[in-house]
Design a protein around this motif. Sequence first.
Motif, PDB file in Angstrom:
ATOM      1  N   GLY A 117     -23.653  -6.785   3.364  1.00 25.40           N
ATOM      2  CA  GLY A 117     -23.003  -7.984   2.840  1.00 25.40           C
ATOM      3  C   GLY A 117     -21.509  -7.777   2.701  1.00 25.40           C
ATOM      4  N   LEU A 118     -20.983  -8.143   1.564  1.00 24.19           N
ATOM      5  CA  LEU A 118     -19.559  -7.998   1.303  1.00 24.19           C
ATOM      6  C   LEU A 118     -19.251  -6.531   1.025  1.00 24.19           C
ATOM      7  N   SER A 119     -18.452  -5.954   1.869  1.00 22.38           N
ATOM      8  CA  SER A 119     -18.118  -4.537   1.718  1.00 22.38           C
ATOM      9  C   SER A 119     -16.797  -4.394   0.974  1.00 22.38           C
ATOM     10  N   LEU A 120     -16.849  -3.803  -0.199  1.00 23.96           N
ATOM     11  CA  LEU A 120     -15.629  -3.568  -0.961  1.00 23.96           C
ATOM     12  C   LEU A 120     -15.115  -2.152  -0.781  1.00 23.96           C
ATOM     13  N   GLY A 121     -15.810  -1.384   0.024  1.00 21.52           N
ATOM     14  CA  GLY A 121     -15.352  -0.029   0.314  1.00 21.52           C
ATOM     15  C   GLY A 121     -14.485  -0.040   1.551  1.00 21.52           C
ATOM     16  N   GLY A 122     -13.850   1.049   1.804  1.00 23.67           N
ATOM     17  CA  GLY A 122     -13.034   1.148   2.997  1.00 23.67           C
ATOM     18  C   GLY A 122     -11.552   1.133   2.690  1.00 23.67           C
ATOM     19  N   MET A 123     -10.787   1.146   3.753  1.00 18.22           N
ATOM     20  CA  MET A 123      -9.342   1.285   3.632  1.00 18.22           C
ATOM     21  C   MET A 123      -8.635  -0.022   3.279  1.00 18.22           C
ATOM     22  N   VAL A 124      -9.112  -1.149   3.775  1.00 22.93           N
ATOM     23  CA  VAL A 124      -8.414  -2.425   3.521  1.00 22.93           C
ATOM     24  C   VAL A 124      -8.349  -2.737   2.033  1.00 22.93           C
ATOM     25  N   PRO A 125      -9.470  -2.705   1.290  1.00 20.68           N
ATOM     26  CA  PRO A 125      -9.364  -2.963  -0.153  1.00 20.68           C
ATOM     27  C   PRO A 125      -8.492  -1.939  -0.876  1.00 20.68           C
ATOM     28  N   MET A 126      -8.553  -0.676  -0.414  1.00 20.13           N
ATOM     29  CA  MET A 126      -7.726   0.350  -1.047  1.00 20.13           C
ATOM     30  C   MET A 126      -6.239   0.027  -0.861  1.00 20.13           C
ATOM     31  N   TYR A 127      -5.838  -0.357   0.364  1.00 20.23           N
ATOM     32  CA  TYR A 127      -4.440  -0.694   0.607  1.00 20.23           C
ATOM     33  C   TYR A 127      -4.020  -1.932  -0.183  1.00 20.23           C
ATOM     34  N   LEU A 128      -4.908  -2.916  -0.305  1.00 21.47           N
ATOM     35  CA  LEU A 128      -4.582  -4.110  -1.086  1.00 21.47           C
ATOM     36  C   LEU A 128      -4.410  -3.775  -2.563  1.00 21.47           C
ATOM     37  N   LEU A 129      -5.275  -2.920  -3.089  1.00 19.24           N
ATOM     38  CA  LEU A 129      -5.127  -2.508  -4.482  1.00 19.24           C
ATOM     39  C   LEU A 129      -3.843  -1.711  -4.697  1.00 19.24           C
ATOM     40  N   MET A 130      -3.525  -0.820  -3.779  1.00 14.12           N
ATOM     41  CA  MET A 130      -2.289  -0.044  -3.913  1.00 14.12           C
ATOM     42  C   MET A 130      -1.072  -0.956  -3.840  1.00 14.12           C
ATOM     43  N   SER A 131      -1.137  -1.969  -2.987  1.00 14.90           N
ATOM     44  CA  SER A 131      -0.043  -2.938  -2.907  1.00 14.90           C
ATOM     45  C   SER A 131       0.109  -3.687  -4.226  1.00 14.90           C
ATOM     46  N   ALA A 132      -1.010  -4.073  -4.826  1.00 14.50           N
ATOM     47  CA  ALA A 132      -0.955  -4.780  -6.112  1.00 14.50           C
ATOM     48  C   ALA A 132      -0.420  -3.873  -7.221  1.00 14.50           C
ATOM     49  N   PHE A 133      -0.871  -2.622  -7.257  1.00 17.75           N
ATOM     50  CA  PHE A 133      -0.419  -1.701  -8.302  1.00 17.75           C
ATOM     51  C   PHE A 133       1.065  -1.384  -8.188  1.00 17.75           C
ATOM     52  N   HIS A 134       1.611  -1.412  -6.981  1.00 15.17           N
ATOM     53  CA  HIS A 134       3.022  -1.097  -6.790  1.00 15.17           C
ATOM     54  C   HIS A 134       3.909  -2.343  -6.832  1.00 15.17           C
ATOM     55  N   SER A 135       3.353  -3.490  -7.174  1.00 15.16           N
ATOM     56  CA  SER A 135       4.140  -4.726  -7.175  1.00 15.16           C
ATOM     57  C   SER A 135       5.027  -4.885  -8.411  1.00 15.16           C
ATOM     58  N   ALA A 136       4.946  -3.973  -9.365  1.00 19.07           N
ATOM     59  CA  ALA A 136       5.753  -4.087 -10.585  1.00 19.07           C
ATOM     60  C   ALA A 136       7.250  -4.097 -10.286  1.00 19.07           C
ATOM     61  N   ALA A 137       7.687  -3.318  -9.303  1.00 20.49           N
ATOM     62  CA  ALA A 137       9.113  -3.294  -8.955  1.00 20.49           C
ATOM     63  C   ALA A 137       9.568  -4.663  -8.457  1.00 20.49           C
ATOM     64  N   TRP A 138       8.723  -5.331  -7.665  1.00 22.68           N
ATOM     65  CA  TRP A 138       9.071  -6.668  -7.168  1.00 22.68           C
ATOM     66  C   TRP A 138       9.067  -7.677  -8.308  1.00 22.68           C
ATOM     67  N   LEU A 139       8.125  -7.558  -9.223  1.00 18.36           N
ATOM     68  CA  LEU A 139       8.079  -8.482 -10.357  1.00 18.36           C
ATOM     69  C   LEU A 139       9.306  -8.326 -11.245  1.00 18.36           C
ATOM     70  N   ARG A 140       9.759  -7.073 -11.458  1.00 18.95           N
ATOM     71  CA  ARG A 140      10.991  -6.848 -12.231  1.00 18.95           C
ATOM     72  C   ARG A 140      12.193  -7.442 -11.502  1.00 18.95           C
ATOM     73  N   LEU A 141      12.255  -7.274 -10.171  1.00 20.15           N
ATOM     74  CA  LEU A 141      13.379  -7.809  -9.396  1.00 20.15           C
ATOM     75  C   LEU A 141      13.403  -9.331  -9.470  1.00 20.15           C
ATOM     76  N   LEU A 142      12.244  -9.958  -9.327  1.00 22.14           N
ATOM     77  CA  LEU A 142      12.183 -11.411  -9.354  1.00 22.14           C
ATOM     78  C   LEU A 142      12.449 -11.993 -10.739  1.00 22.14           C
ATOM     79  N   SER A 143      12.120 -11.235 -11.781  1.00 28.06           N
ATOM     80  CA  SER A 143      12.354 -11.739 -13.134  1.00 28.06           C
ATOM     81  C   SER A 143      13.793 -11.509 -13.594  1.00 28.06           C
ATOM     82  N   GLY A 144      14.529 -10.686 -12.846  1.00 26.34           N
ATOM     83  CA  GLY A 144      15.922 -10.444 -13.195  1.00 26.34           C
ATOM     84  C   GLY A 144      16.150  -9.284 -14.130  1.00 26.34           C
ATOM     85  N   ARG A 145      15.070  -8.583 -14.515  1.00 24.65           N
ATOM     86  CA  ARG A 145      15.225  -7.405 -15.375  1.00 24.65           C
ATOM     87  C   ARG A 145      15.497  -6.178 -14.532  1.00 24.65           C
ATOM     88  N   SER A 146      16.151  -5.199 -15.116  1.00 20.78           N
ATOM     89  CA  SER A 146      16.440  -3.968 -14.364  1.00 20.78           C
ATOM     90  C   SER A 146      15.593  -2.813 -14.816  1.00 20.78           C
TER      91      SER A 146
END
Length: 85
Positions: A56-85
């Motif tokens: 069925g729906l496979s949550l294992g593998g590299m694609v979900p891992m890369y998506l999660l890593m992208s989400a976890f590393h998005s804090a820098a972009w959120l700080r940039l967009l909010s204007g905080r340093s």
Amino acid sequence: MSETHPAGARPDGGKAASNLARWLGLAATPTFAIMAVLTAMIGGGPADMLCAAGHGLSLGGMVPMYLLMSAFHSAAWLRLLSGRS
């Protein structure tokens, strides 16, 4: 004895290291997102098809891992967009 320096003027190159760290933090999210897309498009070949068959729906593998890593590393972009340093 400790020596005080004006803000941003560190003799040890701390400003350059801080700028490099900021840019690396911004590079992580799009890099992992691109890796997720490429992995989804190119795939891992017949072995991935065989392993994912019937589960069925496979949550294992590299694609979900890369998506999660992208989400976890998005804090820098959120700080940039909010204007905080």
